[in-house]
Design a protein around this motif. Sequence first.
Motif, PDB file in Angstrom:
ATOM      1  N   ASP A  75       0.861  -1.187   0.000  1.00 27.53           N
ATOM      2  CA  ASP A  75       0.000   0.000   0.000  1.00 27.53           C
ATOM      3  C   ASP A  75       0.897   1.237   0.000  1.00 27.53           C
ATOM      4  N   CYS A 100       1.873   5.040   8.992  1.00 27.40           N
ATOM      5  CA  CYS A 100       1.501   3.620   9.040  1.00 27.40           C
ATOM      6  C   CYS A 100       2.573   2.779   8.348  1.00 27.40           C
ATOM      7  N   HIS A 102       3.592   2.873   5.177  1.00 29.11           N
ATOM      8  CA  HIS A 102       3.389   2.489   3.779  1.00 29.11           C
ATOM      9  C   HIS A 102       4.551   2.958   2.900  1.00 29.11           C
ATOM     10  N   GLU A 134      -5.266   2.752   1.174  1.00 31.66           N
ATOM     11  CA  GLU A 134      -5.581   1.682   2.126  1.00 31.66           C
ATOM     12  C   GLU A 134      -6.323   2.250   3.329  1.00 31.66           C
ATOM     13  N   GLU A 135      -5.980   3.488   3.727  1.00 22.96           N
ATOM     14  CA  GLU A 135      -6.560   4.087   4.934  1.00 22.96           C
ATOM     15  C   GLU A 135      -7.994   4.562   4.653  1.00 22.96           C
ATOM     16  N   HIS A 161       2.528  -6.204   6.227  1.00 23.19           N
ATOM     17  CA  HIS A 161       2.448  -4.946   6.980  1.00 23.19           C
ATOM     18  C   HIS A 161       3.447  -4.992   8.128  1.00 23.19           C
TER      19      HIS A 161
END
Length: 386
Positions: A75, A100, A102, A134-135, A161
């Motif tokens: 992502d 996050c 990414h 993705e968020e 992830h």
Amino acid sequence: MEIKQRIDSLTPELVGWRHHLHARPELAFEEKETAAFIAAKLREFGLEVKEGIGGTGVVGVLRRGNGPMVGLRADIDALPIVEATGLSYASQMEGKMHACGHDGHTTMLLGAARVLSEMPPENGSIAFIFQPAEENEGGGKAMVEDGLFRDFPASSVYGMHNWPGLPAGQFAVHAGPVMAAFDTFEVIVEGQGSHGAMPHQGIDPIAVSMQLYQAWQLIVSRSVSPTDAAVISVTQIHAGDTWNVVPNAVTLRGTVRTLRPETRDMIEQRMRERAEHICRAFGAKAHFHYLRRYPATINTAAEAETARLTAADTGDAAVLTELAPSMASEDFSYMLHEKPGAYIWLGNGPAEDGHNLHSPRYDFNDAVLPTGVEYWVRLAHRVLSA
Ligand SMILES: [Zn+2]
Ligand SMILES: [Zn+2]
């Protein structure tokens, strides 16, 4: 050349890419600069590139012979957070941040594309899937609906992830649910407003919504199996403007998280029934809306095992296979809905002092970049030589 050696020699460049991406974060479906960076790199590595899939998604393909295709997904989007890390490569985009990791995910998959372009599997194709949004916004769904697997017919698909709280470089993967389904709800409890001193002349929607709140929590404690998991969180209550008026209506909103499709169906149905029946019992009216967002992320058994074996070849630490699922959500679930596959967690190191996902003090751990690249390279070889 050995895979590890090649990745070691590439690592300074990987760190450079990661810091560049970190400094230029873009939000869901606005990842234009990020997508252009990815596409340029993929072309430089000699891959076939398709841009604009599901908005700002990019896919690079490496083809050898006519063997099967495997999909590897990262992502690419950032979050609307004001960064507070004080890093030299901190966000230059006001109010946006790669909180996050990414940026790390994108870098690891680009690194794998580079290494695999030099050390390709003998027979088979690899689709490097760079997914936007993705968020919250479901870029995974957008890519699938835009023909991702029609144009790139992978026989399986894999995701990764980073995971703060797991030691840096340690992997965790298991078959079955790994991340929860994510839904949202709203109920407007419509009563009848009255004088605060004369509630008997109206229908108090606040009193009714308190009953409803309790009844909903009993779904989790009394209707969900104790060995399953579910969360109903009311996160907003809006009603009333002054001291001496019972308002006409109350709005409750919140989120539901579940791991199993049948639990999700049951909770939606019982929340609706309780809203309608409890309101009716008190003479009020319920206006209930339930919105299904991301499905649960559920790893298929054979692919989870392939991921585990690959991770065992890659990391130094033992692969964890019994970590509890997370009640957070992930739109890689839309890809796993179409294809068998597995989603793996890669330890990012200690989560203390705000080094957690979505924290303004979070940063992806550069020390695990080579580990992630190695996992992707070994995974592609393992899947395509099977
Ligand atoms: Zn996130
Ligand atoms: Zn994330």
